[in-house]
Each structure stands twice: as structure tokens, then as C-alpha cells.
Write a protein that holds these residues in place. Structure first.
Motif, PDB file in Angstrom:
ATOM      1  N   TYR A   1       0.637  -1.233  -0.020  1.00  0.00           N
ATOM      2  CA  TYR A   1       0.239  -0.046  -0.093  1.00  0.00           C
ATOM      3  C   TYR A   1       0.836   1.369   0.011  1.00  0.00           C
ATOM      4  CZ  TYR A   1      -3.014   3.530   1.614  1.00  0.00           C
ATOM      5  OH  TYR A   1      -3.899   4.577   1.889  1.00  0.00           O
ATOM      6  N   LEU A   2       0.529   2.267  -0.819  1.00  0.00           N
ATOM      7  CA  LEU A   2       1.400   3.546  -0.715  1.00  0.00           C
ATOM      8  C   LEU A   2       0.125   4.567  -0.325  1.00  0.00           C
ATOM      9  CD1 LEU A   2       2.806   3.542  -4.381  1.00  0.00           C
ATOM     10  CD2 LEU A   2       3.800   3.293  -2.240  1.00  0.00           C
ATOM     11  N   ALA A   3       0.842   5.504   0.398  1.00  0.00           N
ATOM     12  CA  ALA A   3      -0.060   6.669   1.166  1.00  0.00           C
ATOM     13  C   ALA A   3       0.948   7.728   1.237  1.00  0.00           C
ATOM     14  CB  ALA A   3      -0.575   6.161   2.505  1.00  0.00           C
ATOM     15  N   VAL A   4       0.191   8.846   1.007  1.00  0.00           N
ATOM     16  CA  VAL A   4       1.081   9.996   1.215  1.00  0.00           C
ATOM     17  C   VAL A   4       1.314  10.415   2.864  1.00  0.00           C
ATOM     18  CG1 VAL A   4       0.862  12.860   1.103  1.00  0.00           C
ATOM     19  CG2 VAL A   4      -0.156  11.284  -0.736  1.00  0.00           C
ATOM     20  N   ALA A   5       2.445  10.485   3.280  1.00  0.00           N
ATOM     21  CA  ALA A   5       2.904  10.740   4.402  1.00  0.00           C
ATOM     22  C   ALA A   5       2.290  11.788   5.137  1.00  0.00           C
ATOM     23  CB  ALA A   5       4.345  10.730   4.754  1.00  0.00           C
ATOM     24  N   GLY A   6       1.275  12.048   5.911  1.00  0.00           N
ATOM     25  CA  GLY A   6       0.846  13.451   6.514  1.00  0.00           C
ATOM     26  C   GLY A   6      -0.453  13.987   5.508  1.00  0.00           C
ATOM     27  N   ASP A   7      -0.566  14.897   5.694  1.00  0.00           N
ATOM     28  CA  ASP A   7      -1.564  15.686   5.069  1.00  0.00           C
ATOM     29  C   ASP A   7      -1.095  16.014   3.593  1.00  0.00           C
ATOM     30  OD1 ASP A   7      -3.448  17.609   4.128  1.00  0.00           O
ATOM     31  OD2 ASP A   7      -4.248  17.702   6.192  1.00  0.00           O
TER      32      ASP A   7
ATOM     33  N   THR B   1      21.314  14.655   4.732  1.00  0.00           N
ATOM     34  CA  THR B   1      20.832  16.129   4.150  1.00  0.00           C
ATOM     35  C   THR B   1      20.013  15.532   2.959  1.00  0.00           C
ATOM     36  OG1 THR B   1      22.776  17.111   5.383  1.00  0.00           O
ATOM     37  CG2 THR B   1      21.569  18.177   3.392  1.00  0.00           C
ATOM     38  N   LEU B   2      19.041  16.542   2.401  1.00  0.00           N
ATOM     39  CA  LEU B   2      18.547  16.343   0.959  1.00  0.00           C
ATOM     40  C   LEU B   2      18.871  17.631   0.079  1.00  0.00           C
ATOM     41  CD1 LEU B   2      14.626  15.349   1.856  1.00  0.00           C
ATOM     42  CD2 LEU B   2      16.484  13.977   0.400  1.00  0.00           C
ATOM     43  N   LEU B   3      19.433  17.141  -0.748  1.00  0.00           N
ATOM     44  CA  LEU B   3      19.606  18.063  -1.864  1.00  0.00           C
ATOM     45  C   LEU B   3      18.866  18.387  -3.059  1.00  0.00           C
ATOM     46  CD1 LEU B   3      23.666  17.394  -1.759  1.00  0.00           C
ATOM     47  CD2 LEU B   3      22.440  19.109  -0.259  1.00  0.00           C
TER      48      LEU B   3
ATOM     49  N   THR C   1      17.939  19.813   6.064  1.00  0.00           N
ATOM     50  CA  THR C   1      18.621  18.811   7.005  1.00  0.00           C
ATOM     51  C   THR C   1      17.652  18.371   8.002  1.00  0.00           C
ATOM     52  OG1 THR C   1      19.001  20.878   8.626  1.00  0.00           O
ATOM     53  CG2 THR C   1      20.746  20.297   7.063  1.00  0.00           C
ATOM     54  N   ASP C   2      16.165  18.367   7.766  1.00  0.00           N
ATOM     55  CA  ASP C   2      15.431  17.714   8.812  1.00  0.00           C
ATOM     56  C   ASP C   2      14.370  16.686   7.727  1.00  0.00           C
ATOM     57  OD1 ASP C   2      13.835  19.830   7.446  1.00  0.00           O
ATOM     58  OD2 ASP C   2      13.585  20.881   9.229  1.00  0.00           O
ATOM     59  N   GLY C   3      14.719  16.148   6.707  1.00  0.00           N
ATOM     60  CA  GLY C   3      13.865  15.389   6.108  1.00  0.00           C
ATOM     61  C   GLY C   3      12.979  15.898   5.142  1.00  0.00           C
ATOM     62  N   GLY C   4      13.147  17.205   4.831  1.00  0.00           N
ATOM     63  CA  GLY C   4      12.417  17.940   3.873  1.00  0.00           C
ATOM     64  C   GLY C   4      11.172  18.934   4.553  1.00  0.00           C
ATOM     65  N   ARG C   5      11.185  18.643   5.915  1.00  0.00           N
ATOM     66  CA  ARG C   5      10.303  19.707   6.447  1.00  0.00           C
ATOM     67  C   ARG C   5      10.448  21.244   6.474  1.00  0.00           C
ATOM     68  NH1 ARG C   5      10.917  15.287   9.824  1.00  0.00           N
ATOM     69  NH2 ARG C   5      12.628  16.131  11.051  1.00  0.00           N
ATOM     70  N   THR C   6      11.731  21.500   6.461  1.00  0.00           N
ATOM     71  CA  THR C   6      12.096  22.941   6.296  1.00  0.00           C
ATOM     72  C   THR C   6      13.426  22.870   4.999  1.00  0.00           C
ATOM     73  OG1 THR C   6      13.758  22.998   7.998  1.00  0.00           O
ATOM     74  CG2 THR C   6      11.608  23.629   8.217  1.00  0.00           C
ATOM     75  N   TRP C   7      13.364  24.138   4.266  1.00  0.00           N
ATOM     76  CA  TRP C   7      14.488  24.154   3.512  1.00  0.00           C
ATOM     77  C   TRP C   7      15.166  25.517   3.497  1.00  0.00           C
ATOM     78  CZ3 TRP C   7      15.251  20.004  -0.040  1.00  0.00           C
ATOM     79  CH2 TRP C   7      14.245  19.127  -0.264  1.00  0.00           C
ATOM     80  N   GLU C   8      16.555  25.385   3.170  1.00  0.00           N
ATOM     81  CA  GLU C   8      17.312  26.389   3.319  1.00  0.00           C
ATOM     82  C   GLU C   8      16.858  27.337   1.923  1.00  0.00           C
ATOM     83  OE1 GLU C   8      21.469  25.521   3.274  1.00  0.00           O
ATOM     84  OE2 GLU C   8      21.311  24.389   5.445  1.00  0.00           O
TER      85      GLU C   8
ATOM     86  N   LEU D   1       7.827  23.560  -8.892  1.00  0.00           N
ATOM     87  CA  LEU D   1       8.680  22.134  -8.560  1.00  0.00           C
ATOM     88  C   LEU D   1       8.151  21.686  -7.032  1.00  0.00           C
ATOM     89  CD1 LEU D   1      12.276  22.571  -9.699  1.00  0.00           C
ATOM     90  CD2 LEU D   1      10.582  21.152 -10.809  1.00  0.00           C
ATOM     91  N   THR D   2       7.692  20.626  -6.944  1.00  0.00           N
ATOM     92  CA  THR D   2       6.972  20.189  -5.456  1.00  0.00           C
ATOM     93  C   THR D   2       7.698  19.109  -5.279  1.00  0.00           C
ATOM     94  OG1 THR D   2       4.833  21.307  -6.664  1.00  0.00           O
ATOM     95  CG2 THR D   2       4.477  19.749  -4.814  1.00  0.00           C
ATOM     96  N   TYR D   3       7.566  19.178  -3.804  1.00  0.00           N
ATOM     97  CA  TYR D   3       8.066  18.372  -2.819  1.00  0.00           C
ATOM     98  C   TYR D   3       7.104  17.753  -2.012  1.00  0.00           C
ATOM     99  CZ  TYR D   3      10.837  16.084   0.726  1.00  0.00           C
ATOM    100  OH  TYR D   3      11.341  14.845   1.760  1.00  0.00           O
TER     101      TYR D   3
END
Length: 401
Positions: free
Chosen positions: A54-60, A90-92, A116-123, A391-393
Motif C-alpha cells: 500500500y502507498l499513502a501520502v505521509a501526512g496531510d 541531508t536532502l539536496l 537537514t530535517d527530512g524535507g520539513r524545512t528548506w534553506e 517544482l513540488t516536494y
């Protein structure tokens, strides 16, 4: 029962679970909640967790993040995403910043955002490389790979789709070296147009070529007075200091991604022009694939994956090794044979022989994409949507059988 009906059934359970969650929040806030209601809701969630593949969007769903928006920062359009997870977590997120138009050539810079927090915030976005200020110099087609032995990140890209350059980072993508031009060592004299990736490269873990860094590429050659596209790979056996090219895969193939399978075989998955340019319509509308048993130096004959339909477009592919030693492949592309829409994530548990699990990521206009494994059953996707406006994450959870 068909897969479509099963998917609808699973989606119904997701909606039911979400509704019960909201109801419980309201009840709990008013009078402490109901143990019985909570148990029913948790039972529904348990059914979903047990659903195989099963695939689900993580979170809302609202947690989709637009990392780059047309017009932002003085750029007309952002295109060609690449997404790399580093050993330090880190995600680049790389892309092309196209200054004056949506066109594939012109004044184009290579950009990056870090998380540096799994994509929750971005520089804030940084310019990795540009040339000529406002001159029409095209810098693009990012394709990054990590050397796991040194944790050096090597970033391949192109100048004017002619020259091949590498820059490196030794501080997890914070800063980048001046690029080195490796065109003479990787581009044959008969090649014209040239592109790295776009996407990511890999480092081999098995067999006699373990440690090799491999970057998927494509190029054009003149054949009987017309341009013919070919996929190929370039690789380094000395930690990125020098690079050389392998043989071409097949005519009428183009942008590609590759993975290493459990026995050390390389699987390359390619954009397919056989139907449009190769005079073989029965081969069109689906991804082309081939295998290498010598680390990308030579390739098998091409075959075509009937499940992976495409409208002639880039696609993303990653391989994930699970704790028990088994692996899964994740693949994303516009799942249509006619237009760039219906971006779909698929999962294979048998190294690409079948793709039993799929998730519609975006039903609208969507094109290029990039994937990264976050661990704990989650895969991140960065993709072009809404006619290249964003460009959407997004993070998707995979319940593995």
C-alpha cells in the motif's frame, strides 16, 4: 477483484480513517474521547498498515511543498529536478533556473536547496554554478552521486549541452568547487548534443567494480543525415578524479536512470524514441530497458516494459536495499502514452520484473521527477507540475509486503 477496485477500497479506508481521526479529536477535546471509538479507528489504521504494497501520502496532502515557483528569485521557470539524499541525512534538491523563458536553452543557472530535517524545512536557494552573468549560457542537466567512502558529492552537469563538467562538495552540499571540464575524456568525436542524467548517479556495491561511480548520460550522433539519440553511462574508478565513457545502449533512447540489482547487474531505464523516430511504432509508448554485466561498460539488447507507459519524457528510478537484504525499486513518470500528466509512483519487489504497486501522485499536468529514499518506508519525490509552474516536494509512505 481488480487492482483498480482494490485501490479504491484502500483509498476509502484512508478517507474513513481520516474522518474518524477528526471526529475523535473533536470528541476528545470536548469530553475526553471514547475508548471504543479510538479502538475502531486504530483497527482501521491497522488494516491499512497490513495492506500489502500500500502507498499513502505521509501526512496531510496539504504538506506538499513548492520548493521552486515560476517568477521566484528573478527566474522565469524552474525545471529539471534532481534529488539526492546524503549519508549525513541531508536532502539536496537541484534544478535549472531559467531566467528569461521556459526554453531548454538560454540564460540558465544551476540551483540548489538543502534540507537537514527530512524535507520539513528548506534553506534558501543557492546558485551552484552559472556563467556569463546575463549571457545566454545554458548550465543544466544536474546529476549527483555520493562517494560513500569519502562522502564527497560529485555533481555532473553540462554547458550548452555540449561540454561535460563536474563540481564537488566535501561539506554536504554547503559549498561547491569550481567545475572541472571532463568533455575530452567522456565525449566521443561523433557525439553532438550531450546531457548528463538528469537525476542521480550510483556507486556500485558488488562485484569486481565495487566502488565505481556511475552517471547515466545521453548523446546524439548523426546517422544518414539525421540526429539519433543514444543512452550511455560514464564512470570513475578512482573516486571521481577521472571519468570515461561506456558503450552506447541503443539508438532512439535518451534521458535515463540506472540502478544496481542484487547480483551486481546494472539496469538502465530510458526515455524511448523508437515509436516516433525509429520507425517502429509497436516499440513506442513505453520505457526502454537494458542491462550491463560489466559495470556500465557494455549493454544488452534493449527491451520494452509494457507496464511503464510513457509519453516520451524523463523518469526517475531508485533501488532500496531493505534490512533483510531484499530490495525494492521505485519508479516515477507521467503514466500516459500521449501527454505529460498523471504522474505515478510504482514499486517493484522483484527487481523490475513486475510493478504491482502504484500510486497516482498528481492527476494534472506533470513531467520530470526525482526520487530519494528517506528510510522508515518513506520515499521523497520532487516533480514538475502545473505546466512547469512549480517544482513540488512530497513524501509518500510505502507499506512493504
Amino acid at each position: 477483484m481488480s487492482a483498480d477496485y482494490l485501490s479504491l477500497w484502500a483509498c476509502g479506508l484512508v478517507l474513513l480513517a481520516a474522518w474518524w481521526g477528526r471526529r475523535l479529536a473533536a470528541v476528545g477535546g470536548a469530553c475526553g474521547g471514547s475508548v471504543g471509538l479510538r479502538r475502531r479507528w486504530l483497527g482501521c489504521v491497522a488494516v491499512l498498515a497490513a495492506w500489502p504494497g500500500y502507498l499513502a501520502v505521509a501526512g496531510d496532502e496539504a504538506e506538499r511543498s513548492d520548493l521552486f515557483t515560476s517568477g521566484m528569485g528573478g527566474y522565469h521557470t524552474y525545471r529539471i529536478p534532481a534529488l539526492l539524499g546524503t549519508p549525513r541525512g541531508t536532502l539536496l534538491a537541484f534544478c535549472e533556473g531559467r531566467k528569461t523563458s521556459r526554453n531548454d536553452d538560454g540564460d540558465i543557472d544551476l540551483l540548489l536547496r538543502r534540507s537537514t530535517d527530512g524535507g520539513r524545512t528548506w534553506e534558501a536557494p543557492q546558485v551552484v554554478y552559472e556563467e556569463g552573468d546575463d549571457a545566454p549560457v545554458t548550465i543544466g542537466n544536474p546529476c549527483a552521486v555520493v562517494d560513500g567512502q569519502t562522502q564527497t558529492i560529485w555533481l555532473a552537469f553540462c554547458r550548452n549541452n555540449t561540454d561535460v563538467l563536474f563540481s564537488k562538495s566535501t561539506d554536504d552540499g554547503r559549498t561547491w568547487s569550481a567545475p572541472v571540464d571532463v568533455t575530452a575524456s567522456v565525449k566521443r568525436s561523433e557525439s553532438g548534443w550531450y546531457a548528463t542524467g538528469p537525476g542521480i548517479g550510483i556507486q556500485l556495491k558488488r562485484g569486481p567494480h565495487a566502488g565505481r561511480l556511475v552517471i547515466p548520460c545521453d548523446h546524439s550522433e548523426e546517422r544518414e543525415g539525421r540526429r539519433v539519440m543514444y543512452s550511455h553511462a560514464i564512470f570513475s574508478d578512482d573516486g571521481g578524479r577521472t571519468w570515461r565513457a561506456g558503450e552506447s545502449v541503443s539508438p532512439h533512447t535518451d534521458e535515463c536512470q540506472l540502478v544496481e540489482l542484487g547480483d551486481g547487474t546494472l539496469l538502465i531505464n530510458m526515455r524511448n524514441y523508437w515509436g516516433r523516430d525509429g520507425g517502429r511504432p509497436e516499440r513506442g509508448g513505453r520505457r526502454a530497458v537494458a542491462r550491463s554485466h560489466d559495470g556500465g561498460a557494455t549493454w544488452s539488447d534493449v527491451s520494452f516494459d509494457a507496464t511503464l507507459v510513457e509519453p516520451i519524457c524523463q523518469a526517475s528510478l531508485i533501488s532500496v536495499e531493505r534490512p533483510d537484504g531484499s530490495r525494492l525499486l521505485c519508479f516515477a513518470n507521467p503514466a500516459s502514452s500521449t501527454t505529460r500528466h498523471r504522474l505515478t509512483l510504482r514499486v517493484s519487489f522483484d527487481e523490475g520484473a513486475t510493478w504491482p504497486v502504484e500510486r497516482l501522485i498528481d492527476a494534472g499536468a506533470a513531467a520530470y521527477s526525482a526520487l530519494a529514499w528517506l528510510g522508515e518506508g518513506q520515499v521523497a519525490i520532487l516533480y514538475e507540475r502545473d505546466d512547469y509552474r512549480y517544482l513540488t516536494y512530497l513524501v509518500v509512505a510505502i507499506e512493504q509486503p
